[in-house]
Design an enzyme around this catalytic site. Structure first.
Site, PDB file in Angstrom:
ATOM      1  N   LYS A  12       0.830  -1.341   0.143  1.00 45.53           N
ATOM      2  CA  LYS A  12      -0.040  -0.181  -0.030  1.00 45.53           C
ATOM      3  C   LYS A  12       1.072   1.324  -0.058  1.00 45.53           C
ATOM      4  O   LYS A  12       2.252   1.318   0.372  1.00 45.53           O
ATOM      5  CB  LYS A  12      -0.873   0.040   1.280  1.00 45.53           C
ATOM      6  CG  LYS A  12      -1.801  -1.136   1.148  1.00 45.53           C
ATOM      7  CD  LYS A  12      -2.727  -1.251   2.322  1.00 45.53           C
ATOM      8  CE  LYS A  12      -3.774  -2.386   2.491  1.00 45.53           C
ATOM      9  NZ  LYS A  12      -4.801  -2.144   3.550  1.00 45.53           N
ATOM     10  N   TYR A  52     -12.079  -2.786  -3.625  1.00 49.04           N
ATOM     11  CA  TYR A  52     -12.719  -2.852  -2.181  1.00 49.04           C
ATOM     12  C   TYR A  52     -14.286  -2.943  -2.355  1.00 49.04           C
ATOM     13  O   TYR A  52     -14.757  -2.462  -1.176  1.00 49.04           O
ATOM     14  CB  TYR A  52     -12.190  -1.549  -1.213  1.00 49.04           C
ATOM     15  CG  TYR A  52     -10.701  -2.015  -0.815  1.00 49.04           C
ATOM     16  CD1 TYR A  52     -10.207  -3.018  -0.074  1.00 49.04           C
ATOM     17  CD2 TYR A  52      -9.710  -1.183  -0.817  1.00 49.04           C
ATOM     18  CE1 TYR A  52      -9.082  -3.450   0.395  1.00 49.04           C
ATOM     19  CE2 TYR A  52      -8.402  -1.144  -0.522  1.00 49.04           C
ATOM     20  CZ  TYR A  52      -8.319  -2.345   0.426  1.00 49.04           C
ATOM     21  OH  TYR A  52      -6.895  -2.607   0.838  1.00 49.04           O
ATOM     22  N   ASN A 115      -1.697  -0.197   7.462  1.00 47.91           N
ATOM     23  CA  ASN A 115      -1.348  -1.484   7.533  1.00 47.91           C
ATOM     24  C   ASN A 115      -0.574  -1.905   6.466  1.00 47.91           C
ATOM     25  O   ASN A 115      -0.384  -3.265   6.456  1.00 47.91           O
ATOM     26  CB  ASN A 115      -2.465  -2.491   7.906  1.00 47.91           C
ATOM     27  CG  ASN A 115      -3.466  -2.619   7.052  1.00 47.91           C
ATOM     28  OD1 ASN A 115      -3.220  -1.954   5.771  1.00 47.91           O
ATOM     29  ND2 ASN A 115      -4.725  -3.200   7.322  1.00 47.91           N
ATOM     30  N   HIS A 118      -1.925  -5.584   1.530  1.00 50.53           N
ATOM     31  CA  HIS A 118      -2.961  -6.166   1.170  1.00 50.53           C
ATOM     32  C   HIS A 118      -2.687  -7.712   0.566  1.00 50.53           C
ATOM     33  O   HIS A 118      -1.734  -7.946   0.026  1.00 50.53           O
ATOM     34  CB  HIS A 118      -3.752  -5.626   0.245  1.00 50.53           C
ATOM     35  CG  HIS A 118      -5.001  -6.433  -0.395  1.00 50.53           C
ATOM     36  ND1 HIS A 118      -6.285  -6.654   0.106  1.00 50.53           N
ATOM     37  CD2 HIS A 118      -4.941  -7.182  -1.563  1.00 50.53           C
ATOM     38  CE1 HIS A 118      -6.957  -7.310  -0.589  1.00 50.53           C
ATOM     39  NE2 HIS A 118      -6.119  -7.711  -1.810  1.00 50.53           N
ATOM     40  N   GLU A 129      -9.083 -10.421  -7.994  1.00 51.27           N
ATOM     41  CA  GLU A 129      -8.105  -9.172  -7.888  1.00 51.27           C
ATOM     42  C   GLU A 129      -7.163  -9.198  -9.020  1.00 51.27           C
ATOM     43  O   GLU A 129      -6.955  -8.125  -9.438  1.00 51.27           O
ATOM     44  CB  GLU A 129      -7.705  -9.288  -6.372  1.00 51.27           C
ATOM     45  CG  GLU A 129      -8.822  -9.037  -5.485  1.00 51.27           C
ATOM     46  CD  GLU A 129      -8.380  -9.292  -3.983  1.00 51.27           C
ATOM     47  OE1 GLU A 129      -9.056  -8.991  -3.154  1.00 51.27           O
ATOM     48  OE2 GLU A 129      -7.164  -9.652  -3.854  1.00 51.27           O
TER      49      GLU A 129
HETATM   50  P1  IDP Z   1      -7.768  -7.040   5.188  1.00 52.41           P
HETATM   51  O1  IDP Z   1      -6.876  -6.089   4.646  1.00 52.41           O
HETATM   52  O2  IDP Z   1      -6.773  -7.656   6.521  1.00 52.41           O
HETATM   53  O3  IDP Z   1      -8.227  -8.226   4.483  1.00 52.41           O
HETATM   54  P2  IDP Z   1     -10.338  -6.056   5.184  1.00 52.41           P
HETATM   55  O4  IDP Z   1     -11.383  -6.300   6.237  1.00 52.41           O
HETATM   56  O5  IDP Z   1     -10.608  -6.508   3.923  1.00 52.41           O
HETATM   57  O6  IDP Z   1      -9.145  -6.334   5.807  1.00 52.41           O
HETATM   58  O7  IDP Z   1     -10.187  -4.457   5.133  1.00 52.41           O
HETATM   59  C1  IDP Z   1      -9.269  -3.781   3.992  1.00 52.41           C
HETATM   60  C2  IDP Z   1      -8.635  -2.773   4.497  1.00 52.41           C
HETATM   61  O8  IDP Z   1      -9.417  -1.703   5.066  1.00 52.41           O
HETATM   62  C3  IDP Z   1      -7.878  -3.138   5.810  1.00 52.41           C
HETATM   63  O9  IDP Z   1      -6.404  -3.480   5.420  1.00 52.41           O
HETATM   64  C4  IDP Z   1      -7.424  -1.738   6.228  1.00 52.41           C
HETATM   65  O10 IDP Z   1      -6.577  -0.903   5.678  1.00 52.41           O
HETATM   66  C5  IDP Z   1      -8.879  -1.183   5.990  1.00 52.41           C
HETATM   67  N1  IDP Z   1      -9.838  -1.126   7.221  1.00 52.41           N
HETATM   68  C6  IDP Z   1     -10.443  -2.110   7.812  1.00 52.41           C
HETATM   69  N2  IDP Z   1     -10.995  -2.073   8.698  1.00 52.41           N
HETATM   70  C7  IDP Z   1     -10.849  -0.841   9.089  1.00 52.41           C
HETATM   71  C8  IDP Z   1     -10.996   0.206  10.359  1.00 52.41           C
HETATM   72  O11 IDP Z   1     -11.813  -0.157  11.200  1.00 52.41           O
HETATM   73  N3  IDP Z   1     -10.636   1.525  10.190  1.00 52.41           N
HETATM   74  C9  IDP Z   1      -9.709   1.833   9.306  1.00 52.41           C
HETATM   75  N4  IDP Z   1      -9.657   1.161   8.476  1.00 52.41           N
HETATM   76  C10 IDP Z   1      -9.761  -0.107   8.121  1.00 52.41           C
HETATM   77 MG    MG Z   2      -9.715  -7.980   3.029  1.00 51.00          MG
END
Ligand code: IDP
Ligand code: MG
Length: 153
Positions: A12, A52, A115, A118, A129
């Site tokens: 990212k 997303y 974070n 992805h 994807e």
């Molecule tokens: P993942 O990346 O671990 O699969 P997902 O639930 O698919 O997690 O969410 C996609 C991305 O959205 C996350 O990696 C993170 O960057 C962001 N995200 C998810 N939940 C939150 C939140 O509660 N606050 C802010 N960003 C979030």
């Molecule tokens: Mg995800």
């Protein structure tokens, strides 16, 4: 689970800005996965909304799209045994604070909204994807290392 399973891994914008590209690529290479597609791309909000689309409606969705469109990402496809599930283990949990030390998020990140990387969550979403990010297709090549990574190859 297949030996030729493919997963979509993306560094990212924060991972690119923090110069973590080489370290993240090295982890997948060293584990034994094969790189079959790679590019640096500054994605549009429209493209990221497609990536997303399952999260549309979440409160954090607008912030997520803004973050992901704030700079270039490194889009990659890695292939190998159990690539989807093992890729997720290598990434860690969505929340870096809940990610074990030794995982990418556990070693390099603190905040769920920053974070770093992805990874596809299922074979089905990986294929979706890969098609979204690499409409031009992936690169087929034979790794001479494969018999040293996988028994019976
Ligand atoms: P993942 O990346 O671990 O699969 P997902 O639930 O698919 O997690 O969410 C996609 C991305 O959205 C996350 O990696 C993170 O960057 C962001 N995200 C998810 N939940 C939150 C939140 O509660 N606050 C802010 N960003 C979030
Ligand atoms: Mg995800």
């Amino acid at each position: 689970m297949s030996v030729n399973e493919r997963t979509y891994i993306m560094i990212k914008p924060d991972g690119v800005q923090r110069n973590l590209v080489g370290k993240i690529i090295a982890r997948f290479e060293e584990r034994g996965y094969k790189l079959i597609a790679l590019k640096l791309v500054h994605a549009t909000p429209e493209h990221l909304e497609k990536h997303y689309e399952d999260l549309k409606g979440k409160g954090f969705f607008p912030g997520l799209i803004k973050y992901m469109a704030s700079g270039p990402v490194v889009a990659m496809v890695w292939q190998g045994l159990d690539a989807v599930k093992t890729g997720r283990v290598m990434l860690g949990a969505t929340n870096p604070l809940a990610s074990p030390i030794g995982s990418i998020r556990g070693d390099y990140a603190l905040s769920v909204g920053r974070n770093i990387c992805h990874g596809s969550d299922s074979v089905e979403s990986a294929e979706k994807e890969i098609a979204l990010w690499f409409p031009e297709g992936i690169v087929q090549w034979t790794s001479e290392l494969e018999p040293w990574v996988l028994e019976n190859n």
